[in-house]
Write a protein that holds these residues in place. Structure first.
Motif: not given
Length: 348
Positions: A10-38
């Motif tokens: 639910d934290s926009a900051l944490i979503r951004q940090i984790l998204s950037e970490i994942i995008k920086s890895e050649p063996d990973m792809t970010l398929v989405g960043a969700a703010p809630d369970a729905f």
């Protein structure tokens, strides 16, 4: 193979940090960043992620409820993002019971920089989760307790584990009777979580389980868990075995280290020790278990089929450190059978 990762927080900051970490890895792809369970539910169905990072504390539907539904409907490897508090530790351990593979503890202060500093740890946990085995959660069965006629203080059981280990340790320890030999445990876990883990084990085991404080005399019917920021060693003190905690550098990449525990027990107890290595990533514990076997100890490794991550046991088995390879379901009774077969003996 590219690992598809979904971030749920639910934290926009944490979503951004984790998204950037994942995008920086050649063996990973970010398929989405969700703010809630729905939103997360929708993305799980559309994107079929290989791994999900999941915040425990979310509005509307919290992370634990989402995890429970996910594991029943579409079991997926999950790495929890938790807070380093007593309440957060309890919720984190509950998430591991529900089927999460591992967790990352958010720093108490400087969250943004702290999460960025955890880059390597986060991607390692995601990679481990992607290789793990996730099964549909079944109702927990009451463990059958193996009674033993053993009495004495000369025998010691040592258990080491890492990823997937909290539930594996609970399953094994809950089968030990109240008069089982003193048991010492090293589980890879950060400081702040081990005291809560010990309390949860104590509530479901016949043995008394506590976090080690240092200096304790090992007694039958007692199990001692290494604190999350110290190595635990077993030393001879006259006719006793006693616990020594040390704040040295990491060993085999970890503090606490299973190798440190096993090696110290090899020196202090020799063939009076029983070594057990359970599920976990890496190789910690393999060399120590080999030393125990070479000293005449009974040594056991969890088998591949029942491991969440077949890393530490695999390395130990390849080194010839395991006298027996045993399923998690049978480990408790097999260890107690070994206790009864050991000579009454004495270490003196």
């Amino acid at each position: 193979m590219t690992i598809k990762v979904l971030v749920v927080d639910d934290s926009a900051l944490i979503r951004q940090i984790l998204s950037e970490i994942i995008k920086s890895e050649p063996d990973m792809t970010l398929v989405g960043a969700a703010p809630d369970a729905f939103v997360a539910k929708k993305l799980v169905l559309e994107k079929a992620p290989d791994v999900i990072t999941l915040d425990i504390e979310m509005p509307k539907v919290d992370g634990l409820r989402f995890l429970e539904v996910l594991m029943n409907a579409k079991p997926t490897p999950v790495v929890m993002i938790s807070t380093l508090t007593e309440k957060g530790a309890d919720a984190t351990l509950r998430s591991l019971e529900l089927g999460a593979i591992d967790f990352v503890a958010k720093p108490k202060i400087g969250v943004a920089q702290g999460m960025a500093d955890y880059h390597e740890m986060i991607v390692e946990k995601i990679r481990t989760a992607a290789r793990s085995k996730v099964k549909k959660r079944n109702p927990t069965k009451s463990a059958a307790v193996k009674t033993v006629s053993y009495s004495g203080t000369e025998k010691v059981i040592a258990i080491g584990a890492s990823t997937g280990g909290t539930e594996a340790i609970k399953e094994v320890l809950s089968t030990f009777p109240a008069n089982a030999p003193a048991t010492v445990i090293t589980q890879h876990m950060p400081a702040g979580y081990t005291s809560t883990f010990a309390k949860r084990l104590d509530a479901v085991c016949q043995m008394q389980v506590k976090e080690a404080k240092g200096g304790e005399r090992l007694l039958p019917g007692q199990a001692y868990l290494a604190p999350g920021d110290k190595h635990m060693e077993i030393e001879r003190s006259g006719a006793d075995y006693r616990i020594r905690l040390s704040d040295g550098p990491r060993v085999s990449g970890h503090k606490p280290s299973v190798d440190v525990l096993f090696t110290s027990l090899c020196r202090s107890a020799g063939s009076n020790a029983i070594g057990v290595l359970l599920t976990g990533m890496g190789s910690d514990g393999a060399m120590g278990l080999l030393e125990l076997r070479n000293a005449g100890s009974e040594t056991f490794c969890q088998d591949e089929a029942s491991c969440i991550v077949f890393g530490m046991p695999k390395v130990a088995i390849e080194k010839g450190a395991a006298k027996s390879v045993v399923s998690l379901e049978d480990m408790g009774s097999v260890v107690m059978n070994a206790v009864e077969k050991l000579d009454a003996g004495s270490r003196l």
